[in-house]
Design an enzyme around this catalytic site. Sequence first.
Site, mmCIF file in Angstrom:
data_model
loop_
_atom_site.group_PDB
_atom_site.id
_atom_site.type_symbol
_atom_site.label_atom_id
_atom_site.label_comp_id
_atom_site.label_asym_id
_atom_site.label_seq_id
_atom_site.Cartn_x
_atom_site.Cartn_y
_atom_site.Cartn_z
ATOM 1 N N HIS A 147 0.831 -1.203 0.000
ATOM 2 C CA HIS A 147 0.000 0.000 0.000
ATOM 3 C C HIS A 147 0.876 1.268 0.000
ATOM 4 O O HIS A 147 0.733 2.139 -0.853
ATOM 5 C CB HIS A 147 -0.901 -0.036 1.244
ATOM 6 C CG HIS A 147 -1.820 1.133 1.384
ATOM 7 N ND1 HIS A 147 -3.169 1.055 1.112
ATOM 8 C CD2 HIS A 147 -1.594 2.416 1.763
ATOM 9 C CE1 HIS A 147 -3.728 2.230 1.323
ATOM 10 N NE2 HIS A 147 -2.797 3.077 1.720
ATOM 11 N N GLU A 148 1.795 1.338 0.950
ATOM 12 C CA GLU A 148 2.616 2.554 1.076
ATOM 13 C C GLU A 148 3.557 2.733 -0.117
ATOM 14 O O GLU A 148 3.796 3.858 -0.565
ATOM 15 C CB GLU A 148 3.417 2.543 2.376
ATOM 16 C CG GLU A 148 2.563 2.535 3.655
ATOM 17 C CD GLU A 148 1.571 3.686 3.732
ATOM 18 O OE1 GLU A 148 1.798 4.737 3.104
ATOM 19 O OE2 GLU A 148 0.528 3.523 4.406
ATOM 20 N N HIS A 193 1.736 4.484 -2.836
ATOM 21 C CA HIS A 193 1.793 5.941 -2.683
ATOM 22 C C HIS A 193 3.135 6.487 -3.145
ATOM 23 O O HIS A 193 3.216 7.470 -3.878
ATOM 24 C CB HIS A 193 1.637 6.333 -1.205
ATOM 25 C CG HIS A 193 0.255 6.180 -0.672
ATOM 26 N ND1 HIS A 193 -0.847 6.697 -1.297
ATOM 27 C CD2 HIS A 193 -0.208 5.586 0.459
ATOM 28 C CE1 HIS A 193 -1.922 6.419 -0.574
ATOM 29 N NE2 HIS A 193 -1.575 5.741 0.490
HETATM 30 ZN ZN LIG Z 1 -3.027 5.165 1.854
#
Ligand SMILES: [Zn+2]
Length: 632
Positions: free
Chosen positions: A416-417, A420
């Site tokens: 997830h990170e 980003h």
């Molecule tokens: Zn997030």
Amino acid sequence: MAPFDDSTEGPMKHFVTSIIAVLAISLPAAAQNPAEREQDRWKLSDLYASPAAFNDDMAKVEQQLAQFGQCKGHLGESAQRLRECFDIQSELYKRFYRMVVFAYETHSEDTGVAASLEQRQRVTVLGSKLSEAGAFVSPEILKVGKARIDGFFRQEPKLAAYRHPLDDILRTAPHTLDDQGEAILAAFSLSSGAADSAFEILTNADMPWNTVKLADGKEVKVDESAYSHYRETENRDDRRRIHEALFSKFKEFERTLGVTYYANLKEDTVYAKVRKYPDSFSRAMDGNNLPLAVYDQLVKTANDTLPTLHRYFKLRGRILGIPDMRYYDISPPIVKGIDRKYPIDEGVQIMLEAVKPLGPEYVAAMTKGIKDRWMDVYPRPRKLSGAHAFGAAYDVHPFLMMNYTENYNSVSTLAHEWGHAMHSYLSNKGQPYPTANYATFVAEIASTANEAFLLEHMLKIAKDDDERLLYLGSALENLRGTFYRQVMLAEFEREAHARVDKGEAMTGEKFTKVYSEIIRKYHGDAQGVVKIDDLYTIDWARIPHFYRSFYVFQYATSISAGSLFAERILKGEPGAREKYLKLLSSGGSDYPYELVKAAGVDLATPDPYRAVATQMDRIMDRIEAILARRGK
Ligand SMILES: [Zn+2]
């Protein structure tokens, strides 16, 4: 971040939107970590090699601020002057955000150092100076007017980088007041935000939380963080006690929290009125130039697909052996006791394999980021909790803070990170500074797409059905929490705003009544899916995001787009990957709805939202197939 302060009512919002966090999922920091290697620590020295270098930049910003001050009253003089002024402002913000990242991340890695706290405060003060200094820009551009600005574009090709930010200012002309009006609004903005602060202090500091005794004799003070941990507990009686302890405390404060929320809504109503919007909702959507249909289609499609959510609750009840599902049965994991560990090197390897469908260049860039130590891996005492990525240091690289604990949740957070971080990396690489920063509306797309890639990969490499159930169950719960729950909150929020816009006086009791209908509908109370006891209809009073009006729906739109992009890429649809990567490189070069649409997902139609329900149905088919194999 555009180098313009585009929100009169919230000059500091840059801070909030450019740091993207996942809240603390895993608890204590004191777990036994593997020995930390140099490779596991990030390299903040890429930002500043010494405190002196940081101070040098501080001095440069002050100097440029003075230079920028001389632009006031001169933006309309000539195309060249306008471009020069914007270049200075752009440089200012670029340098400033490098300092912000350094100050914030120095603090994140050890929150106990007084010097870094002071550094953070210095940066915050500098931030308000910057937005004050730039406050003249929007009104002055509006005075110069569209016709003259269009002429400037023809005369000065280098202005092109500012085309979108300028367009964004010009389009707000009908909602901008005259000098006197703007001055009054600016003065009043000082007195706004009190409801939010009161909510925050009450729920974080002053609330006299209940204490309960659990089956093992342990006494627990049930605040929000204890709740988020214990609501997953296996023992049903304990779960019920934990829920009752938390929600009954909020119920005691129903009247007060009604007043704070009502105050927040009234503020929105006033701003909508003076800024000449038909209602609070239209004003909020106009902030990002979003079609109202995005919200309408999202809520409508979620309602149309409620049978999928209800199927999930029933499946849960079946797996957990609970025939009478209650609100406190929603959180415990559907598989227990899987101790599979994923050491960081393995977690990274899994992630790199999982994102292979995005192509060799993407994988190579990610590999390099890992090798170049963009990430701080393990929990340590006094390190900030949770996980986040911060991509605002434009000419350096993104930074990622993890609290990696080797469980599956950690691997999922890792993917997830890094989603980003790669979004920031590609946008920073693909865009000039003024249009590099992407809007909140698209901020969770890359992260949720990466989670979808991870799920597919994990199902491929899973060794047995237990492991498969772990991945499927966690994906399902994630979709429920990020899609259906957020749409439920969004539906309530819109109704609450509409009532206040129409002049209805609202109280805590009335909010509870409005919410009770919505929460019961989503949980299938009338159909006997999940029975919602009266106590849980106070849930609305707990939601901090309600004080950032019309924010939560963006979780749902993001995960819808992210899952659909991932699905198309995994299927190998022609052009899907290229369009998606182009979206990740386009930063804030256009309005976020348009960017997503250009990549092939129209968020003003039901399709992307239907796709979430379809995905959940497919996951449940797979779970049921496993259960059938086991003769359950
Ligand atoms: Zn997030």
